[in-house]
Design a protein around this motif. Structure first.
Motif, PDB file in Angstrom:
ATOM      1  N   PRO A 134      34.661  47.321  68.159  1.00 22.83           N
ATOM      2  CA  PRO A 134      35.754  46.640  67.469  1.00 22.83           C
ATOM      3  C   PRO A 134      37.017  47.512  67.409  1.00 22.83           C
ATOM      4  CG  PRO A 134      33.748  46.636  66.140  1.00 22.83           C
ATOM      5  CD  PRO A 134      33.494  47.510  67.311  1.00 22.83           C
ATOM      6  N   ASP A 135      38.171  46.871  67.582  1.00 18.19           N
ATOM      7  CA  ASP A 135      39.423  47.608  67.429  1.00 18.19           C
ATOM      8  C   ASP A 135      39.936  47.447  65.997  1.00 18.19           C
ATOM      9  OD1 ASP A 135      40.507  45.063  67.309  1.00 18.19           O
ATOM     10  OD2 ASP A 135      41.497  45.187  69.250  1.00 18.19           O
ATOM     11  N   ARG A 136      41.093  47.983  65.714  1.00 12.28           N
ATOM     12  CA  ARG A 136      41.596  47.965  64.335  1.00 12.28           C
ATOM     13  C   ARG A 136      41.867  46.553  63.854  1.00 12.28           C
ATOM     14  NH1 ARG A 136      47.723  50.243  65.065  1.00 12.28           N
ATOM     15  NH2 ARG A 136      48.299  48.713  66.620  1.00 12.28           N
ATOM     16  N   TRP A 137      42.246  45.635  64.752  1.00  6.31           N
ATOM     17  CA  TRP A 137      42.507  44.259  64.346  1.00  6.31           C
ATOM     18  C   TRP A 137      41.223  43.533  63.962  1.00  6.31           C
ATOM     19  CZ3 TRP A 137      47.182  43.777  62.954  1.00  6.31           C
ATOM     20  CH2 TRP A 137      48.177  44.524  63.573  1.00  6.31           C
ATOM     21  N   ASP A 138      40.147  43.859  64.624  1.00 10.38           N
ATOM     22  CA  ASP A 138      38.848  43.299  64.235  1.00 10.38           C
ATOM     23  C   ASP A 138      38.478  43.762  62.837  1.00 10.38           C
ATOM     24  OD1 ASP A 138      38.397  41.977  66.695  1.00 10.38           O
ATOM     25  OD2 ASP A 138      37.697  43.854  67.582  1.00 10.38           O
ATOM     26  N   VAL A 139      38.680  45.035  62.566  1.00  8.22           N
ATOM     27  CA  VAL A 139      38.347  45.590  61.252  1.00  8.22           C
ATOM     28  C   VAL A 139      39.243  44.982  60.179  1.00  8.22           C
ATOM     29  CG1 VAL A 139      38.283  47.707  59.881  1.00  8.22           C
ATOM     30  CG2 VAL A 139      37.451  47.726  62.239  1.00  8.22           C
ATOM     31  N   ILE A 140      40.534  44.870  60.443  1.00  2.00           N
ATOM     32  CA  ILE A 140      41.448  44.268  59.471  1.00  2.00           C
ATOM     33  C   ILE A 140      41.055  42.818  59.193  1.00  2.00           C
ATOM     34  CG2 ILE A 140      43.837  43.494  59.130  1.00  2.00           C
ATOM     35  CD1 ILE A 140      44.681  46.066  60.660  1.00  2.00           C
ATOM     36  N   GLY A 141      40.731  42.083  60.234  1.00  2.77           N
ATOM     37  CA  GLY A 141      40.298  40.691  60.046  1.00  2.77           C
ATOM     38  C   GLY A 141      39.040  40.588  59.208  1.00  2.77           C
ATOM     39  N   ALA A 142      38.109  41.503  59.424  1.00  4.32           N
ATOM     40  CA  ALA A 142      36.873  41.501  58.647  1.00  4.32           C
ATOM     41  C   ALA A 142      37.137  41.835  57.178  1.00  4.32           C
ATOM     42  CB  ALA A 142      35.884  42.497  59.237  1.00  4.32           C
ATOM     43  N   LEU A 143      38.134  42.653  56.924  1.00  5.95           N
ATOM     44  CA  LEU A 143      38.469  43.007  55.542  1.00  5.95           C
ATOM     45  C   LEU A 143      39.247  41.899  54.832  1.00  5.95           C
ATOM     46  CD1 LEU A 143      39.456  46.751  56.063  1.00  5.95           C
ATOM     47  CD2 LEU A 143      37.359  45.861  55.023  1.00  5.95           C
ATOM     48  N   VAL A 144      40.034  41.131  55.569  1.00  4.99           N
ATOM     49  CA  VAL A 144      40.836  40.060  54.994  1.00  4.99           C
ATOM     50  C   VAL A 144      39.987  38.830  54.673  1.00  4.99           C
ATOM     51  CG1 VAL A 144      42.690  38.417  55.542  1.00  4.99           C
ATOM     52  CG2 VAL A 144      42.965  40.840  56.042  1.00  4.99           C
ATOM     53  N   ARG A 145      38.986  38.559  55.479  1.00  2.65           N
ATOM     54  CA  ARG A 145      38.188  37.345  55.342  1.00  2.65           C
ATOM     55  C   ARG A 145      37.616  37.113  53.959  1.00  2.65           C
ATOM     56  NH1 ARG A 145      33.517  35.799  54.540  1.00  2.65           N
ATOM     57  NH2 ARG A 145      32.703  37.876  54.693  1.00  2.65           N
ATOM     58  N   PRO A 146      37.003  38.101  53.288  1.00  2.00           N
ATOM     59  CA  PRO A 146      36.451  37.822  51.956  1.00  2.00           C
ATOM     60  C   PRO A 146      37.509  37.361  50.957  1.00  2.00           C
ATOM     61  CG  PRO A 146      35.546  39.863  52.804  1.00  2.00           C
ATOM     62  CD  PRO A 146      36.643  39.448  53.744  1.00  2.00           C
ATOM     63  N   GLY A 147      38.731  37.854  51.089  1.00  2.00           N
ATOM     64  CA  GLY A 147      39.806  37.398  50.200  1.00  2.00           C
ATOM     65  C   GLY A 147      40.121  35.932  50.403  1.00  2.00           C
ATOM     66  N   GLY A 148      40.182  35.501  51.653  1.00  2.00           N
ATOM     67  CA  GLY A 148      40.431  34.089  51.939  1.00  2.00           C
ATOM     68  C   GLY A 148      39.310  33.198  51.432  1.00  2.00           C
ATOM     69  N   THR A 149      38.096  33.670  51.584  1.00  2.00           N
ATOM     70  CA  THR A 149      36.948  32.919  51.076  1.00  2.00           C
ATOM     71  C   THR A 149      37.022  32.795  49.554  1.00  2.00           C
ATOM     72  OG1 THR A 149      35.585  33.669  52.923  1.00  2.00           O
ATOM     73  CG2 THR A 149      34.431  32.837  50.977  1.00  2.00           C
ATOM     74  N   ALA A 150      37.396  33.860  48.879  1.00  2.00           N
ATOM     75  CA  ALA A 150      37.505  33.834  47.417  1.00  2.00           C
ATOM     76  C   ALA A 150      38.570  32.849  46.969  1.00  2.00           C
ATOM     77  CB  ALA A 150      37.800  35.231  46.885  1.00  2.00           C
ATOM     78  N   VAL A 151      39.704  32.808  47.683  1.00  2.00           N
ATOM     79  CA  VAL A 151      40.761  31.853  47.330  1.00  2.00           C
ATOM     80  C   VAL A 151      40.243  30.424  47.456  1.00  2.00           C
ATOM     81  CG1 VAL A 151      42.995  30.935  48.076  1.00  2.00           C
ATOM     82  CG2 VAL A 151      42.655  33.414  47.897  1.00  2.00           C
ATOM     83  N   ILE A 152      39.554  30.148  48.544  1.00  3.06           N
ATOM     84  CA  ILE A 152      39.041  28.789  48.750  1.00  3.06           C
ATOM     85  C   ILE A 152      38.008  28.428  47.690  1.00  3.06           C
ATOM     86  CG2 ILE A 152      37.640  27.364  50.309  1.00  3.06           C
ATOM     87  CD1 ILE A 152      39.013  28.926  52.632  1.00  3.06           C
ATOM     88  N   MET A 153      37.117  29.335  47.378  1.00  2.00           N
ATOM     89  CA  MET A 153      36.011  29.019  46.463  1.00  2.00           C
ATOM     90  C   MET A 153      36.428  28.983  44.992  1.00  2.00           C
ATOM     91  SD  MET A 153      32.781  31.027  48.119  1.00  2.00           S
ATOM     92  CE  MET A 153      31.707  30.427  46.830  1.00  2.00           C
ATOM     93  N   TYR A 154      37.366  29.831  44.587  1.00  2.00           N
ATOM     94  CA  TYR A 154      37.662  29.964  43.160  1.00  2.00           C
ATOM     95  C   TYR A 154      39.035  29.461  42.757  1.00  2.00           C
ATOM     96  CZ  TYR A 154      33.501  32.781  43.554  1.00  2.00           C
ATOM     97  OH  TYR A 154      32.226  33.205  43.816  1.00  2.00           O
ATOM     98  N   ALA A 155      39.733  28.758  43.630  1.00  2.00           N
ATOM     99  CA  ALA A 155      41.032  28.191  43.282  1.00  2.00           C
ATOM    100  C   ALA A 155      40.849  27.100  42.240  1.00  2.00           C
ATOM    101  CB  ALA A 155      41.696  27.624  44.529  1.00  2.00           C
ATOM    102  N   PRO A 156      41.753  27.023  41.250  1.00  2.00           N
ATOM    103  CA  PRO A 156      41.652  25.936  40.263  1.00  2.00           C
ATOM    104  C   PRO A 156      41.887  24.597  40.935  1.00  2.00           C
ATOM    105  CG  PRO A 156      43.642  27.240  39.918  1.00  2.00           C
ATOM    106  CD  PRO A 156      42.866  27.919  40.999  1.00  2.00           C
ATOM    107  N   ARG A 157      41.019  23.659  40.717  1.00  2.00           N
ATOM    108  CA  ARG A 157      41.079  22.376  41.415  1.00  2.00           C
ATOM    109  C   ARG A 157      41.486  21.195  40.544  1.00  2.00           C
ATOM    110  NH1 ARG A 157      40.816  23.698  46.674  1.00  2.00           N
ATOM    111  NH2 ARG A 157      39.094  25.088  47.133  1.00  2.00           N
ATOM    112  N   GLY A 158      41.419  21.294  39.252  1.00  2.00           N
ATOM    113  CA  GLY A 158      41.858  20.205  38.389  1.00  2.00           C
ATOM    114  C   GLY A 158      40.913  19.024  38.287  1.00  2.00           C
ATOM    115  N   HIS A 159      39.652  19.174  38.712  1.00  2.00           N
ATOM    116  CA  HIS A 159      38.684  18.085  38.510  1.00  2.00           C
ATOM    117  C   HIS A 159      37.419  18.602  37.991  1.00  2.00           C
ATOM    118  CE1 HIS A 159      38.401  19.254  42.729  1.00  2.00           C
ATOM    119  NE2 HIS A 159      37.170  18.810  42.812  1.00  2.00           N
TER     120      HIS A 159
END
Length: 68
Positions: A43-68
């Motif tokens: 893996p190059d540095r972009w692969d590593v950066i992508g792997a580090l960013v992914r959990p944050g995106g998952t957290a936003v999707i899963m724990y965003a306030p939805r209003g229902h």
């Protein structure tokens, strides 16, 4: 992902035994084909950066306030 989908289809969608067998065989073949990939990928540095960013995106999707 495939294993989770299999469980969902069996439990919630009440698929039959033939469907379960086909999915198990498919998952096994996928694992086998993955072992045939050539080794040596580093893996190059972009692969590593992508792997580090992914959990944050998952957290936003899963724990965003939805209003229902």
């Amino acid at each position: 992902m495939g294993g989770a989908r299999l469980v969902r289809q069996v439990v919630r969608e009440h698929r039959g035994r033939a469907w379960i067998g086909a999915r198990v065989i498919t998952l096994g073949l996928y694992g086998f084909v993955a072992t045939l990939q050539p080794p040596g990928y580093r893996p190059d540095r972009w692969d590593v950066i992508g792997a580090l960013v992914r959990p944050g995106g998952t957290a936003v999707i899963m724990y965003a306030p939805r209003g229902h």
